[in-house]
Design a protein around this motif. Structure first.
Motif, PDB file in Angstrom:
ATOM      1  N   SER C  56       0.822  -1.208   0.000  1.00 18.01           N
ATOM      2  CA  SER C  56       0.000   0.000   0.000  1.00 18.01           C
ATOM      3  C   SER C  56       0.857   1.260   0.000  1.00 18.01           C
ATOM      4  O   SER C  56       0.497   2.246  -0.652  1.00 18.01           O
ATOM      5  CB  SER C  56      -1.002   0.001   1.164  1.00 18.01           C
ATOM      6  N   LEU C  57       2.030   1.204   0.683  1.00 13.17           N
ATOM      7  CA  LEU C  57       2.893   2.395   0.643  1.00 13.17           C
ATOM      8  C   LEU C  57       3.388   2.641  -0.788  1.00 13.17           C
ATOM      9  O   LEU C  57       3.387   3.782  -1.266  1.00 13.17           O
ATOM     10  CB  LEU C  57       4.089   2.234   1.593  1.00 13.17           C
ATOM     11  N   SER C  58       3.775   1.557  -1.467  1.00 10.58           N
ATOM     12  CA  SER C  58       4.215   1.706  -2.856  1.00 10.58           C
ATOM     13  C   SER C  58       3.103   2.332  -3.694  1.00 10.58           C
ATOM     14  O   SER C  58       3.355   3.215  -4.523  1.00 10.58           O
ATOM     15  CB  SER C  58       4.595   0.348  -3.450  1.00 10.58           C
ATOM     16  N   LEU C  59       1.875   1.855  -3.475  1.00 11.30           N
ATOM     17  CA  LEU C  59       0.761   2.373  -4.267  1.00 11.30           C
ATOM     18  C   LEU C  59       0.460   3.834  -3.916  1.00 11.30           C
ATOM     19  O   LEU C  59       0.128   4.639  -4.795  1.00 11.30           O
ATOM     20  CB  LEU C  59      -0.488   1.510  -4.067  1.00 11.30           C
ATOM     21  N   VAL C  60       0.599   4.179  -2.631  1.00  8.83           N
ATOM     22  CA  VAL C  60       0.384   5.574  -2.229  1.00  8.83           C
ATOM     23  C   VAL C  60       1.380   6.479  -2.951  1.00  8.83           C
ATOM     24  O   VAL C  60       1.025   7.528  -3.498  1.00  8.83           O
ATOM     25  CB  VAL C  60       0.507   5.742  -0.696  1.00  8.83           C
ATOM     26  N   ILE C  61       2.646   6.039  -2.966  1.00  7.34           N
ATOM     27  CA  ILE C  61       3.670   6.847  -3.639  1.00  7.34           C
ATOM     28  C   ILE C  61       3.335   7.001  -5.122  1.00  7.34           C
ATOM     29  O   ILE C  61       3.376   8.097  -5.676  1.00  7.34           O
ATOM     30  CB  ILE C  61       5.068   6.218  -3.437  1.00  7.34           C
ATOM     31  N   VAL C  62       2.952   5.877  -5.742  1.00  5.27           N
ATOM     32  CA  VAL C  62       2.571   5.944  -7.158  1.00  5.27           C
ATOM     33  C   VAL C  62       1.404   6.920  -7.341  1.00  5.27           C
ATOM     34  O   VAL C  62       1.403   7.747  -8.254  1.00  5.27           O
ATOM     35  CB  VAL C  62       2.184   4.542  -7.688  1.00  5.27           C
ATOM     36  N   ALA C  63       0.423   6.837  -6.428  1.00  5.40           N
ATOM     37  CA  ALA C  63      -0.772   7.675  -6.557  1.00  5.40           C
ATOM     38  C   ALA C  63      -0.444   9.159  -6.420  1.00  5.40           C
ATOM     39  O   ALA C  63      -1.154  10.005  -6.971  1.00  5.40           O
ATOM     40  CB  ALA C  63      -1.812   7.268  -5.518  1.00  5.40           C
ATOM     41  N   ILE C  64       0.610   9.478  -5.686  1.00  6.59           N
ATOM     42  CA  ILE C  64       0.994  10.891  -5.569  1.00  6.59           C
ATOM     43  C   ILE C  64       1.875  11.302  -6.743  1.00  6.59           C
ATOM     44  O   ILE C  64       1.718  12.376  -7.317  1.00  6.59           O
ATOM     45  CB  ILE C  64       1.750  11.139  -4.241  1.00  6.59           C
ATOM     46  N   VAL C  65       2.807  10.424  -7.096  1.00  8.64           N
ATOM     47  CA  VAL C  65       3.812  10.785  -8.105  1.00  8.64           C
ATOM     48  C   VAL C  65       3.202  10.910  -9.507  1.00  8.64           C
ATOM     49  O   VAL C  65       3.511  11.850 -10.240  1.00  8.64           O
ATOM     50  CB  VAL C  65       4.961   9.743  -8.107  1.00  8.64           C
ATOM     51  N   ILE C 210      15.535   4.107  -0.474  1.00 10.06           N
ATOM     52  CA  ILE C 210      16.058   3.558   0.784  1.00 10.06           C
ATOM     53  C   ILE C 210      16.857   4.625   1.539  1.00 10.06           C
ATOM     54  O   ILE C 210      16.900   4.643   2.775  1.00 10.06           O
ATOM     55  CB  ILE C 210      16.913   2.288   0.536  1.00 10.06           C
ATOM     56  N   MET C 211      17.466   5.552   0.784  1.00 12.97           N
ATOM     57  CA  MET C 211      18.242   6.609   1.429  1.00 12.97           C
ATOM     58  C   MET C 211      17.379   7.515   2.305  1.00 12.97           C
ATOM     59  O   MET C 211      17.831   8.020   3.321  1.00 12.97           O
ATOM     60  CB  MET C 211      18.932   7.481   0.360  1.00 12.97           C
ATOM     61  N   VAL C 212      16.152   7.777   1.879  1.00 12.75           N
ATOM     62  CA  VAL C 212      15.325   8.770   2.580  1.00 12.75           C
ATOM     63  C   VAL C 212      14.178   8.134   3.347  1.00 12.75           C
ATOM     64  O   VAL C 212      13.296   8.828   3.857  1.00 12.75           O
ATOM     65  CB  VAL C 212      14.763   9.809   1.579  1.00 12.75           C
ATOM     66  N   SER C 213      14.166   6.789   3.431  1.00 17.06           N
ATOM     67  CA  SER C 213      13.100   6.135   4.173  1.00 17.06           C
ATOM     68  C   SER C 213      13.578   5.825   5.586  1.00 17.06           C
ATOM     69  O   SER C 213      14.751   5.560   5.813  1.00 17.06           O
ATOM     70  CB  SER C 213      12.709   4.830   3.470  1.00 17.06           C
ATOM     71  N   ALA C 214      12.630   5.857   6.523  1.00 14.51           N
ATOM     72  CA  ALA C 214      12.985   5.489   7.896  1.00 14.51           C
ATOM     73  C   ALA C 214      13.197   3.983   7.989  1.00 14.51           C
ATOM     74  O   ALA C 214      13.827   3.491   8.915  1.00 14.51           O
ATOM     75  CB  ALA C 214      11.880   5.930   8.850  1.00 14.51           C
ATOM     76  N   GLY C 215      12.676   3.229   7.039  1.00 16.11           N
ATOM     77  CA  GLY C 215      12.948   1.800   6.951  1.00 16.11           C
ATOM     78  C   GLY C 215      12.277   0.943   8.007  1.00 16.11           C
ATOM     79  O   GLY C 215      12.714  -0.167   8.276  1.00 16.11           O
ATOM     80  N   VAL C 216      11.210   1.445   8.611  1.00 10.44           N
ATOM     81  CA  VAL C 216      10.532   0.659   9.644  1.00 10.44           C
ATOM     82  C   VAL C 216       9.549  -0.299   8.973  1.00 10.44           C
ATOM     83  O   VAL C 216       8.690   0.132   8.194  1.00 10.44           O
ATOM     84  CB  VAL C 216       9.773   1.584  10.617  1.00 10.44           C
ATOM     85  N   ALA C 217       9.717  -1.599   9.287  1.00 16.02           N
ATOM     86  CA  ALA C 217       8.844  -2.595   8.672  1.00 16.02           C
ATOM     87  C   ALA C 217       7.395  -2.311   9.038  1.00 16.02           C
ATOM     88  O   ALA C 217       7.091  -1.917  10.161  1.00 16.02           O
ATOM     89  CB  ALA C 217       9.247  -3.989   9.127  1.00 16.02           C
ATOM     90  N   GLY C 218       6.502  -2.518   8.069  1.00 19.60           N
ATOM     91  CA  GLY C 218       5.079  -2.323   8.314  1.00 19.60           C
ATOM     92  C   GLY C 218       4.687  -0.864   8.395  1.00 19.60           C
ATOM     93  O   GLY C 218       3.568  -0.532   8.762  1.00 19.60           O
ATOM     94  N   GLU C 219       5.633   0.027   8.082  1.00 18.47           N
ATOM     95  CA  GLU C 219       5.303   1.434   8.243  1.00 18.47           C
ATOM     96  C   GLU C 219       5.897   2.266   7.112  1.00 18.47           C
ATOM     97  O   GLU C 219       5.188   2.959   6.396  1.00 18.47           O
ATOM     98  CB  GLU C 219       5.860   1.910   9.579  1.00 18.47           C
ATOM     99  N   SER C 220       7.220   2.213   6.959  1.00 20.19           N
ATOM    100  CA  SER C 220       7.851   3.056   5.949  1.00 20.19           C
ATOM    101  C   SER C 220       8.659   2.223   4.972  1.00 20.19           C
ATOM    102  O   SER C 220       9.685   2.650   4.495  1.00 20.19           O
ATOM    103  CB  SER C 220       8.727   4.107   6.620  1.00 20.19           C
ATOM    104  N   GLN C 221       8.172   1.010   4.693  1.00 22.24           N
ATOM    105  CA  GLN C 221       8.844   0.185   3.698  1.00 22.24           C
ATOM    106  C   GLN C 221       7.993   0.070   2.449  1.00 22.24           C
ATOM    107  O   GLN C 221       6.811  -0.208   2.516  1.00 22.24           O
ATOM    108  CB  GLN C 221       9.083  -1.225   4.256  1.00 22.24           C
ATOM    109  N   THR C 222       8.638   0.299   1.308  1.00 22.19           N
ATOM    110  CA  THR C 222       7.957   0.012   0.051  1.00 22.19           C
ATOM    111  C   THR C 222       8.229  -1.443  -0.293  1.00 22.19           C
ATOM    112  O   THR C 222       8.968  -2.130   0.410  1.00 22.19           O
ATOM    113  CB  THR C 222       8.489   0.903  -1.081  1.00 22.19           C
ATOM    114  N   LEU C 223       7.657  -1.904  -1.410  1.00 18.54           N
ATOM    115  CA  LEU C 223       7.849  -3.296  -1.806  1.00 18.54           C
ATOM    116  C   LEU C 223       9.325  -3.638  -1.998  1.00 18.54           C
ATOM    117  O   LEU C 223       9.786  -4.702  -1.572  1.00 18.54           O
ATOM    118  CB  LEU C 223       7.092  -3.568  -3.112  1.00 18.54           C
TER     119      LEU C 223
END
Lengths: 285, 343, 268
Positions: C56-65, C210-223
């Motif tokens: 869903s995070l990946s899709l959110v990013i796509v939906a904004i970009v 990956i450089m700008v993500s907090a990298g928290v699983a289930g929260e700020s990870q894309t696919l």
């Protein structure tokens, strides 16, 4: 008397406004929006990193690049990328040749396979290659965290460049010229070297250049299989990423700028070569 | 082109008589007046102090070689170009700074400018739809116009399924659909082949006569201009060289440029004359020049006689145009001597 | 050039072996590993909470970009093709710039611009986190996908020329109406092609994100980050394969769409 000039400018601005409208295109607003967009997204970040690279002056920049691990990372990156570009020159041209001049069942599938590395996320490329060449390889090939592994990963992601550059040129190549050369007694090898290769050369060079610039910046496909061992298999992008993690921003920025400069230099050379061949082709007409 | 596109019929033999349907689009006649028009593109002076009044209801041709400024003049009337100086009046109203959208004009482009993603109905109905006319009215008007231009039954076709002539007629219907005050045509038949061009020209001439809409036609083809127009403006290098009826500009050209642009010419002792104005005779007469027959070319009804004038300084070709009868009567042979004079 | 049968066969074999070892074999192996325990095991791995969140995070990013790239990309293409201004070559070069920049350099640049110590660090002081948060990931994705829409729309605009737009103007259409009714329909296939490329790259981007993500699983990870962390942090090789297969499936869908659109574009 006082009104006359005012009317004059009114008419002038009315003419300009009408002119813009009549042009049907983009007024200053459209151009402004485009410029602002490009600036915020692309130019400002790159400006920030470039300025940061020179935070400690030119000597600071040189020191940052000259640090042993930085220099090693840049050397490995450029050397491996050059090998990758060379292999692509040979294999890319060969594959393009087979796809254009040969015919065999399943050729269309093979042709479609070429684009896959472009469409595949780089991290998936890493995983894919690890499965065959990594610790759990079914054929017991152990390339994990070696320089050959870097080469393989980069060959995977750069596969389409030369093939897709050479293919259209090869398709348009006039076969009558080859037949003419053959009728004049040239052997296949001579025909290839003297007739075919010179025609393909600009496309090969352009594809190899693009593959090289892609390779020097690559991260995702090498991050898992490369291992990132400092002064061994650590590439420039991994070095930058590590320096950012430990807050050594100047080091990261300096190597980034070095990478950018190498990429620009290659693209600049390509552009000159491209212009020259375009001009030669025009003259030939 | 889509693979299932039907065979394109380019005979264009289905033009209806415009007089049958023309009352549907009878327009008021608006005069076009242009004064002091100047236009530069960088260093290039496209229009130089152009003054021109086009009478309401007329069909006027702007005739000139390429680069003469004729298209720029038409586009300035349309509002597609804004002049650097000068004014444009349509129906007495100053429209110099009025955008094309509000000039109430119809414009037909040389390459049709068909909206490729819309059907014929969509193209012709575009203007009325922009004006938010009720759908039923738009449909009725589109059908009516397509009837007039001979495209009835083509409503649901796409431009790619039409021939060049049909596309141009669709473009004409599209321009007429907005009931324009003036109709502006930029080399409308330039991209069509000769036969289609001829038919369409005659048909348009009759349509214009019936509707009475002020029409301006840009062309580089003098035959086309002389054939269809009430008035001709001859342009060269951004200037109007002459303005008049087709007979006036042909018979009394204002200068050598107009004369040579409007038809074939021959040079007799430094003088520009029409080949068909040359009279040959075996007897010396007043002002007649002795010449030698070089070649006799039979072109059906016409006969072209190429002549050599020993006295002339080689300042141009000299050939006379005779009817077959005249040529037979004179019994001309290459190498023979005759006398030639201009009427 | 007439090449002998053995030579032809040799060339063909070399090409096919190269492609097989480099591309086909590893991909086949991944598919085998993913599905060797049946579809159920795969499904389990791609429906874990972390996986769902990553998708869903990946899709959110796509939906904004995508909408941003469409609006600004079309505006930029219009300015480049229809505008008459100096420095067009410079703008062209800037549009192509993201192709020449390493994803890691993109990420580093964004940190140095928007991070706490960067030029725009004051934004973070207001409580709006850019770096190590969604806005940073969006900015990184826009950076790497910026050329696609511009580059696909530009040639189409060139090809259709200005006559149709001028015709619309003489028929009374305002500039806005002309854009919606004439220009946009004319560029639709080029635009769609650009959008497909944008979506594919946005879903697949790894280094810059990956450089700008907090990298928290289930929260700020894309696919793509999920694939990485499963392999590196969780030592969940099978999970990484499963997530990779999902991304691979999306890539193949992209390729198919591109082929179909390419045909549409050329027939339109």
């Amino acid at each position: 008397m006082l009104e006359a000039p005012a009317t004059g400018t009114d008419v002038g601005s009315a003419r300009r406004r009408a002119g813009l409208r009549a042009a049907g295109g983009v007024g200053p607003l459209g151009l402004g929006v485009a410029t602002l967009w490009l600036s915020v997204i692309v130019l400002l970040p790159l400006a920030a990193i470039s300025v940061k690279a020179f935070d400690d002056g030119l000597s600071g920049f040189v020191d940052a690049i000259d640090a042993p691990s930085a220099r090693a990372a840049l050397t490995v990156t450029v050397a491996v990328s050059a090998i990758v570009a060379l292999v692509n020159v040979v294999m890319g041209t060969l594959i393009a040749w087979v796809l254009v001049r040969d015919d065999f069942p399943g050729k269309r599938i093979v042709n479609a396979l070429i684009d896959l590395p472009f469409a595949l996320p780089t991290i998936v490329a890493s995983i894919v290659l690890l499965s065959l060449y990594g610790p759990s390889s079914p054929f017991d090939i152990q390339l994990n965290a070696t320089r050959p592994a870097l080469v393989i990963a980069l060959l995977f992601v750069t596969l389409p460049f030369v093939v897709r550059a050479v293919q259209p040129v090869l398709l348009e190549l006039d076969r009558e010229i080859e037949e003419a050369a053959a009728s004049l007694g040239a052997s296949n090898l001579q025909i290839f070297r003297r007739i075919v290769l010179p025609t393909l050369a600009p496309a090969i060079l352009s594809g190899a250049g693009l593959a090289f610039t892609r390779a020097i910046g690559e991260y995702g496909s090498v991050v898992l299989i490369g291992g990132g061992i400092p002064r061994e298999t650590e590439v420039a992008s991994q070095y930058i990423q590590k320096q950012i993690e430990v807050d050594r921003f100047v080091n990261a920025a300096a190597v980034s700028v070095a990478l950018l400069l190498i990429a620009f230099a290659v693209l600049f050379v390509l552009r000159i070569v491209g212009h020259r061949t375009a001009r030669r082709e025009e003259q030939a007409r | 082109m889509t693979p299932h596109a039907p065979t394109v019929d380019d005979r264009d033999g289905d033009l209806p008589d415009p007089t049958d349907a023309a009352p549907a689009i009878v327009a008021e006649s608006h005069e076009i007046a242009v004064t002091g028009l100047n236009k530069h593109y960088g260093d290039y002076h496209a229009l130089r102090d152009v003054d021109l009044t086009i009478p309401g209801g007329s069909l006027t041709a702007l005739l000139g070689p390429s680069g003469s400024g004729k298209s720029t003049l038409l586009r300035a009337v349309a509002g597609l170009e804004v002049p650097d100086a000068g004014t444009v009046l349509i129906g007495g109203q100053d429209v110099t700074f009025v955008p094309p959208q509000r000039r109430e004009i119809g414009f037909v482009f040389q390459h049709y400018a068909a909206f490729k993603h819309l059907t014929v109905r969509g193209n012709v109905g575009f203007g009325p739809r922009i004006r938010k006319r009720p759908k039923a009215e738009i449909d009725r008007r589109v059908d009516e116009l397509l009837e007039i231009v001979g495209l009835a039954g083509y409503q649901e076709r796409y431009p790619s399924q039409l021939s060049g002539g049909q596309r141009q007629r669709m473009a004409l219907a599209r321009a007429l659909a907005v009931e324009p005050r003036v109709l502006l045509l930029d080399e409308p038949f330039g991209a069509l082949d000769a036969k289609v061009r001829d038919d369409l020209r005659q048909w348009m001439r009759r349509l214009q006569a019936e509707t009475g809409v002020t029409t301006v036609l840009v062309t580089h083809d003098q035959e086309e201009a002389l054939d269809v127009a009430d008035h001709v403006a001859v342009l060269a290098e951004g200037r109007i060289e002459q303005w008049g009826t087709p007979r006036e500009v042909y018979d009394r050209p204002a200068n050598d440029f107009v004369k040579s642009f409007l038809g074939p010419t021959a040079v007799l002792r430094g003088e520009l004359v029409r080949p068909h104005d040359l009279v040959l005779s075996h007897e010396a007469a007043d002002g007649a020049v002795p010449v030698t027959v070089r070649r006799v070319v039979h072109l059906g009804f016409e006969v072209r006689v190429e002549l050599d004038d020993a006295e002339a300084a080689g300042d141009g070709d000299l050939s006379a145009q005779l009817t077959r009868g005249e040529a037979a009567r004179l019994d001309l042979e290459p190498g023979g001597r005759v006398y030639v004079r201009a009427t | 050039m007439r090449i002998s049968r053995p030579a032809t066969l040799t060339l063909r074999t070399v090409a096919l072996v190269y492609l097989g070892v480099l591309v086909a074999l590893p991909i086949g192996l991944i598919l085998l590993r993913t599905f060797e325990d049946g579809f159920g095991a795969f499904w389990e791995q791609v429906t874990t909470p972390a996986a769902i969140s990553a998708l869903s995070l990946s899709l959110v990013i796509v939906a904004i970009v995508v909408p941003l790239n469409v609006v600004f990309g079309v505006a930029t293409a219009l300015a480049l093709v229809r505008g008459r201004f100096r420095g067009r070559g410079v703008v062209q070069a800037i549009v192509d710039l993201p192709f020449a920049v390493s994803p890691i350099v993109v990420g580093a640049s964004l940190i140095l611009l928007w991070g706490a110590e960067g030029w725009f660090g004051f934004v973070e002081d207001t409580g709006f986190k850019v770096i190590f948060a969604l806005p940073g990931m969006v900015l990184a994705t826009i950076f790497v996908t910026l050329p696609f829409v511009v580059r696909e729309v530009e040639p189409v605009l060139h090809e259709i020329g200005e006559e149709q737009e001028q015709a619309a103007a003489t028929l009374g259409a305002s500039r806005w109406q002309t854009f919606w009714r004439v220009t946009l329909p004319a560029i639709r296939w080029g635009l769609t092609y650009g959008v497909v490329l944008t979506v594919a790259r946005a879903l697949g981007e790894f280094g810059a994100v990956i450089m700008v993500s907090a990298g928290v699983a289930g929260e700020s990870q894309t696919l793509t980050l999920l694939v990485h962390s499963r392999y590196i942090d969780d030592h969940n090789e099978f999970g990484a394969y499963a997530a990779s297969t999902t991304l691979m499936f999306l890539a193949i869908v992209t390729l198919l769409l591109m082929t179909v659109l390419d045909r549409k574009r050329h027939s339109a």
